[in-house]
Structure formats: structure tokens, C-alpha cells
Write an enzyme that holds these catalytic residues in place. Structure first.
Site, short mmCIF file in Angstrom:
data_model
loop_
_atom_site.label_atom_id
_atom_site.label_comp_id
_atom_site.label_asym_id
_atom_site.label_seq_id
_atom_site.Cartn_x
_atom_site.Cartn_y
_atom_site.Cartn_z
N ARG A 34 0.81 -1.21 0.00
CA ARG A 34 0.00 0.00 0.00
C ARG A 34 0.85 1.26 0.00
O ARG A 34 0.35 2.34 -0.28
CB ARG A 34 -0.93 0.00 1.21
CG ARG A 34 -2.04 -1.02 1.12
CD ARG A 34 -2.93 -0.98 2.33
NE ARG A 34 -2.20 -1.34 3.55
CZ ARG A 34 -2.73 -1.33 4.77
NH1 ARG A 34 -3.98 -0.95 4.95
NH2 ARG A 34 -2.01 -1.67 5.82
N TYR A 121 -14.67 -14.39 14.70
CA TYR A 121 -13.32 -14.46 14.12
C TYR A 121 -13.09 -15.81 13.46
O TYR A 121 -12.68 -15.89 12.29
CB TYR A 121 -12.29 -14.22 15.22
CG TYR A 121 -10.85 -14.34 14.78
CD1 TYR A 121 -10.16 -13.23 14.30
CD2 TYR A 121 -10.16 -15.55 14.84
CE1 TYR A 121 -8.84 -13.32 13.90
CE2 TYR A 121 -8.85 -15.65 14.44
CZ TYR A 121 -8.19 -14.54 13.97
OH TYR A 121 -6.89 -14.65 13.56
N LYS A 125 -12.84 -16.84 9.28
CA LYS A 125 -11.68 -17.57 8.78
C LYS A 125 -12.13 -18.86 8.09
O LYS A 125 -11.61 -19.23 7.02
CB LYS A 125 -10.72 -17.89 9.92
CG LYS A 125 -10.00 -16.70 10.52
CD LYS A 125 -8.96 -16.14 9.57
CE LYS A 125 -8.07 -15.11 10.26
NZ LYS A 125 -7.04 -14.55 9.34
#
Length: 211
Positions: A34, A121, A125
Site C-alpha cells: 500500500r 473471528y 476464517k
């Protein structure tokens, strides 16, 4: 091999980048970043992108994609922002790699990933893993590390104490419990590079103790 790495400034990614650059098996490396990188190497090309604009990536020719992207809900600021990084970015990159003809993808997930989990979470995943499997890159590797053991400066006190406790009690993690032991970020990176050099076809999930 020609490799592309996403997330090369993270805990695992920074070591992975160095190992790949140092390995003669890899002739060219593209880092998706980035912001401009300070690392200079004759094999390295830095491609500055916004991960929100992945569809705009040009089609390239390469052999293997390494994805070391990941955040936490706290860092991301919300569940929606977390999902964007850990699901959308990863799945979109994998699809891009498939469109480019890549034969391998190696992705860092997490121990306990399960699309049916009640834990947000772990569920995200798991959903990411399912989506990646459906994309069907010929050789797909999913790595599920336990607590990452690193020396990064920005660690919070709780994280640091957790790592120290896991180190001290490592001798307890034997047999079925071995996969729950902490793992050094360097070892995760080494495991990814090793498997890329001897990749087998199919979809492979590598638990922490096997990395």
C-alpha cells in the site's frame, strides 16, 4: 518460480519476503504493497495497490501467490471492517491469482477456523477457507498457526504476556495439545516457502504443529 506476496509488511510476511528473495528457486518476486517499500532487491518489484480495488489489478503471469493478510476486530474497528480484510481481500486475491493462471496459493488462516463456529473471528476464517477451496487453484495450502510468537515493537502488554506464558509452558504442549503451542513467525514463513518448493496438487490444511 515467480511469486507474488500480499501482506509482506506483517509479522509473517516480512520474513517470508526475505526468505523468498534469498532462495534461488524464486526468480522474480512481486510485493503487493500500500506504500513504497524500503527493501531493494534485484528480484523484487513493488506494486502499490489499494486492496479495496483488487479487481483493477492487471493480469500477470506468475506461479505462486502467498497471502499473509490479516487483522483483528480491535485493529479493524468493526466486524465489517475485519471481514473485509480477512475474507474479501483474501478471496479476491485468490480469484485474481486463478485468473492469472497461478498454480499455487499459500494462505495464513488461524487455528480453530470453522465456518460453523459461534465465534465471529473463527467463523470468518472458516468461510474464507471454504471460498478459497471453491476457487480451485490446483495447489492450495491453508496454514492454521496458533499464537504467533514474535518480537514486534507494537505488541500490546496482554499479547506480550501471553507469548511469555506460552513460551514458559511450552513443555506442556505434547501429543494432541501440540498444535496449541505458540509458533514463531519465522517458522510459519519457512514452512510456507518449503511447501511452495515441493507443492502437491489438492487442497491442504496445515495445522500449527505441522507447519
Amino acid at each position: 518460480m515467480q511469486a507474488v506476496i500480499a501482506g509482506c509488511t506483517g509479522e509473517v510476511g516480512q520474513f517470508l519476503l526475505q526468505y523468498v528473495l534469498d532462495d534461488a528457486a524464486f526468480t522474480a518476486v512481486t510485493a503487493l504493497v500500500r506504500r513504497p517499500s524500503t527493501i531493494q532487491h534485484k528480484k523484487l518489484t513493488n506494486t502499490i495497490i489499494e486492496f479495496n480495488q483488487l479487481p483493477a489489478l492487471d493480469k500477470q503471469t506468475f506461479d505462486v501467490l502467498f497471502i499473509c493478510l490479516g487483522t483483528t476486530i480491535k485493529k479493524a474497528g468493526s466486524q465489517e471492517a475485519f471481514r473485509k480484510v480477512d475474507y474479501d481481500y483474501v478471496v479476491n486475491l485468490t480469484q485474481w491469482a486463478k485468473n492469472c493462471g497461478a498454480k499455487q496459493v499459500h494462505i495464513i488462516s488461524a487455528l480453530g477456523a470453522d465456518s460453523k463456529s459461534r465465534i465471529f473471528y473463527s467463523r470468518v476464517k472458516g468461510e474464507m477457507q471454504n471460498a478459497v477451496e471453491e476457487i480451485g487453484i490446483p495447489s492450495t495450502y491453508i496454514y492454521q498457526p496458533s499464537l504467533l510468537d514474535s518480537e514486534r515493537e507494537e505488541q500490546r502488554l496482554g499479547e506480550r504476556l501471553g507469548i511469555l506464558v506460552f513460551r514458559a509452558l511450552r513443555f506442556l504442549f505434547i501429543g494432541p495439545l501440540k498444535k496449541y503451542a505458540s509458533i514463531k513467525v519465522q517458522d510459519v514463513a519457512k514452512g510456507m516457502v518449503k511447501r511452495a518448493k515441493s507443492a502437491k496438487s489438492g487442497y491442504h490444511i496445515i495445522p500449527s504443529d505441522k507447519i
